[in-house]
Design an enzyme around this catalytic site. Structure first.
Site, mmCIF file in Angstrom:
data_model
loop_
_atom_site.group_PDB
_atom_site.id
_atom_site.type_symbol
_atom_site.label_atom_id
_atom_site.label_comp_id
_atom_site.label_asym_id
_atom_site.label_seq_id
_atom_site.Cartn_x
_atom_site.Cartn_y
_atom_site.Cartn_z
ATOM 1 N N GLU A 10 0.832 -1.210 0.000
ATOM 2 C CA GLU A 10 0.000 0.000 0.000
ATOM 3 C C GLU A 10 0.866 1.261 0.000
ATOM 4 O O GLU A 10 0.537 2.251 -0.668
ATOM 5 C CB GLU A 10 -0.937 -0.011 1.208
ATOM 6 C CG GLU A 10 -1.903 -1.192 1.246
ATOM 7 C CD GLU A 10 -2.714 -1.340 -0.030
ATOM 8 O OE1 GLU A 10 -2.943 -0.320 -0.725
ATOM 9 O OE2 GLU A 10 -3.109 -2.464 -0.357
ATOM 10 N N HIS A 69 1.974 1.974 -3.479
ATOM 11 C CA HIS A 69 0.945 2.680 -4.262
ATOM 12 C C HIS A 69 1.033 4.194 -4.014
ATOM 13 O O HIS A 69 0.924 4.996 -4.940
ATOM 14 C CB HIS A 69 -0.448 2.193 -3.872
ATOM 15 C CG HIS A 69 -0.931 1.022 -4.673
ATOM 16 N ND1 HIS A 69 -0.890 0.981 -6.047
ATOM 17 C CD2 HIS A 69 -1.476 -0.170 -4.269
ATOM 18 C CE1 HIS A 69 -1.406 -0.165 -6.474
ATOM 19 N NE2 HIS A 69 -1.756 -0.877 -5.413
ATOM 20 N N GLU A 71 -0.729 -2.999 -9.983
ATOM 21 C CA GLU A 71 -0.625 -3.964 -8.894
ATOM 22 C C GLU A 71 0.730 -4.665 -8.909
ATOM 23 O O GLU A 71 1.355 -4.851 -7.861
ATOM 24 C CB GLU A 71 -1.761 -4.990 -8.982
ATOM 25 C CG GLU A 71 -3.139 -4.420 -8.697
ATOM 26 C CD GLU A 71 -3.224 -3.752 -7.334
ATOM 27 O OE1 GLU A 71 -2.700 -4.319 -6.355
ATOM 28 O OE2 GLU A 71 -3.793 -2.663 -7.250
#
Length: 289
Positions: A131, A134, A199
């Site tokens: 995360e 990202h 991803e």
């Protein structure tokens, strides 16, 4: 590049929003829809992250309320050389997590209670490192804003179906049927617009941040199985446009047919992580801490 993709995606969403406005109110409806979309784009840029966190009833935590979880995120942020994001917990048994925010200085990460309970500290570090990747890659602006606008498109289409379309634009029953199709597919359109390569990139970046790709590989296998076999994530089922934000698709198909996948196959992601681990000479045994 991500900035260009963001503006292109917002332009496409605005065009769809205007098209729905035209079906409802003709040329005047399209103009109103354009003005509303422009205001919404601006509002979403500044507030979409808060809206998504509120949608999932996320609660902000600190070291006094969730010490182990918070310390893991803080150490990972230090490893990544980035500001510590706001840290949230979602009270949901489905193991999952997402990141949101317009930039690394204004970002947040959220993990479900199911994720925190189920994973080992090493696996949790792998997930939260994904995360943070990202956020570092600035994926979260695109992911969060498109979720907000897609939800608005779905609501507009449902509004048009309820009150009826514009009878003066010549579309008639065809326009009404188009709205009926666009409403459930609005979320799928967003999911297709978000590149799956994000991803893979976040997996690789997360492996670098936490230091061991096998931690994330193990976590992905466990949470993918649990997300598919466990109870549905009701909030996600009600807001499918946000599905692409999670590390694993939160839609298990019990509440809604899932026509388009928002994530690469977990097996492919795990294989890629294992190849990275081989290249790094990593083994699974090194503990977190």
């Amino acid at each position: 590049m991500n900035t260009i993709k963001t503006f292109m995606l917002l332009a496409a969403m605005t065009a769809l929003f205007m098209g729905l406005g035209y079906l409802i109110g003709g040329a005047g409806g399209a103009t109103i829809a354009f003005l509303v979309a422009a205001a919404m784009n601006l509002f979403a840029y500044w507030n979409a992250d808060k809206m998504v966190l509120r949608m999932y009833k996320a609660q902000r935590v600190d070291e006094s309320t969730a010490p182990n979880y918070v310390r893991i995120v803080k150490r990972l942020a230090q490893n990544a050389g980035m500001p510590v994001p706001a840290i949230y917990i979602i009270d949901n048994p489905q193991p999952n997590a997402f990141a949101t925010g317009r930039n690394p200085e204004n970002a947040a990460v959220a993990a479900t209670t199911g994720l925190i309970r189920m994973l080992t500290p090493e696996e949790l570090a792998g997930v939260m490192a994904h995360e943070l990747a990202h956020i570092k890659n600035r994926d979260t602006l695109t992911m969060t804003v498109t979720a907000t606008i897609a939800g608005a498109i779905s609501m507009l289409a449902n509004f048009a179906l309820f009150f009826g379309g514009n009878r003066e634009n010549g579309a008639g029953i065809i326009g009404t049927l188009a709205l009926a199709i666009l409403a459930p597919l609005a979320a799928a359109l967003v999911q297709m617009a978000i590149s799956r390569t994000r991803e893979y990139s976040a997996d690789a970046g997360g492996a670098e941040i936490c230091g061991n790709p096998l931690w994330l590989a193990s976590a992905l296998e466990r949470i993918d199985e649990a997300a598919r076999r466990g109870a549905p994530n009701e909030a996600a089922e009600q807001n499918p446009a946000t599905a692409h934000m999670f590390i694993i698709n939160p839609l298990n198909g019990q509440g809604r047919d899932n026509l388009f996948s928002t994530h690469p196959a977990t097996g492919n992601r795990v294989s890629a992580l294992r190849r990275i681990a081989q290249a790094m000479g990593q083994a699974a045994g090194r503990p977190w801490g």
